[in-house]
Design a protein around this motif. Sequence first.
Motif, PDB file in Angstrom:
ATOM      1  N   LEU A 271       4.276 -59.368   0.694  1.00  0.00           N
ATOM      2  CA  LEU A 271       5.401 -58.468   0.424  1.00  0.00           C
ATOM      3  C   LEU A 271       5.024 -57.020   0.696  1.00  0.00           C
ATOM      4  O   LEU A 271       5.791 -56.269   1.310  1.00  0.00           O
ATOM      5  CB  LEU A 271       5.855 -58.613  -1.032  1.00  0.00           C
TER       6      LEU A 271
ATOM      7  N   ILE B 270      12.893 -61.005   0.396  1.00  0.00           N
ATOM      8  CA  ILE B 270      13.084 -62.176  -0.451  1.00  0.00           C
ATOM      9  C   ILE B 270      12.277 -63.342   0.110  1.00  0.00           C
ATOM     10  O   ILE B 270      12.435 -63.714   1.272  1.00  0.00           O
ATOM     11  CB  ILE B 270      14.577 -62.557  -0.533  1.00  0.00           C
TER      12      ILE B 270
ATOM     13  N   SER C  57      11.519 -57.016  -5.239  1.00  0.00           N
ATOM     14  CA  SER C  57      11.136 -58.197  -4.473  1.00  0.00           C
ATOM     15  C   SER C  57      10.344 -59.174  -5.339  1.00  0.00           C
ATOM     16  O   SER C  57      10.529 -60.398  -5.249  1.00  0.00           O
ATOM     17  CB  SER C  57      10.317 -57.788  -3.246  1.00  0.00           C
TER      18      SER C  57
ATOM     19  N   LYS D 162      14.516 -54.606   0.206  1.00  0.00           N
ATOM     20  CA  LYS D 162      13.730 -55.646  -0.465  1.00  0.00           C
ATOM     21  C   LYS D 162      13.502 -56.834   0.461  1.00  0.00           C
ATOM     22  O   LYS D 162      14.266 -57.092   1.396  1.00  0.00           O
ATOM     23  CB  LYS D 162      14.443 -56.106  -1.731  1.00  0.00           C
TER      24      LYS D 162
END
Length: 394
Positions: free
Chosen positions: A129, A7, A57, A5
């Motif tokens: 992302l 962040i 995320s 993931k």
Amino acid sequence: MLSSKVILNSLLDNDFYKFTMQHAVTKLFPKAKARYEFINRGQHAFPSGFAQVLRESINNMGALQLSKVEKEYLAQTCPYLDPTYLDFLQGYRYDPDEVSIEQNGPDLSVKIAGYWYRTILWEVPIMSLISELFYKMNNLVGANDEEIINTAKSKIEHYAQLGVTIAEFGTRRRHSYHTHKLVVEALKAYGGQSFIGTSNVHLAMQYQTKPIGTHAHEWFMFHAAKYGFKMANRLGLEHWAQVYRGDLGIALSDTYTTKVFFSSFDKMFAKLFDGVRHDSGDPLVFADQTISHYQSKGIDPKSKTIIFSDSLNYEKVARISNYCQDKIGMSFGIGTNFTNDVNLPPMNIVLKMTEAHPDDAQWTPVVKLSDVRGKYTGDPKMIALSKEILGIKD
């Protein structure tokens, strides 16, 4: 897998024009709703489990909030943003329930729906992302830190030699947040007078440079849904001027083709706005159109500015700069070529508004025509209708 993931660390890790548009939406269209959809233009194949990691995320974004220091920065740097808006932004939280994600084999679906004043902030960070996770989960290792810094240094030094001003516009398709930070740090360190700022508000604050941006295509796309295609540009400009009273004066020209835009960009707007942004089509043709338009209104083109921002690299900037020199003011916004030049193919992805729901209407498909047919987005029937209404012929 879950360790993959990404962040995000700041609510301001987003393009500046998202906040300026959000400010205007909260003032003028607080009851409007919007829908957005991810478009995989490059037909990228997403690895197994991608949707799950993206979901996590995005869920983490629900914890982001504007800090007191960030609020003070916006108040000092952007006095045209109302204190009431800054209070609102301090209380704003991303709602991950506004985002739906599905994966079918290598195909990824991402959709956003909710009140426009809320959903408007999702597009850029979700794209960043998707881009960062794509490289991470495919184990695609690009250039190292030293190479990234040296590449950005070399580019900005070459641009400085051209005598042009450059802003960094690369948040949405960056290789990674880390790469983005290195690039802006290098541009700030080595750009001198040539580097004038970044569209990323978080990094503008961090590196003490100017946050740059005004509005995006969705501003005019919503106006078409509410007021009709013929009035979209005119009322979009009027409402922008109503909110900002002469600040943030660069107008985006190609939502429904430049020709249609200039038919609404009358002498009042041409005088009021500082210039226009080019985002599709031949930049030299656009320069000629813009210069001619200003001259037809009795305005000296050299008192105005074109912001060129369409897939730029050094060769294109040099060609445009040479052509426009002593004809009209110019500046350049460079995105992916800065933040995703790491010896890996950059992604070709977008996330666009697809429908709008004005408070006194119904869900209406929205479209963007641009000056290149291949960059049209939206429902084919609505594209055909808009072209018929606006008299656009291929």
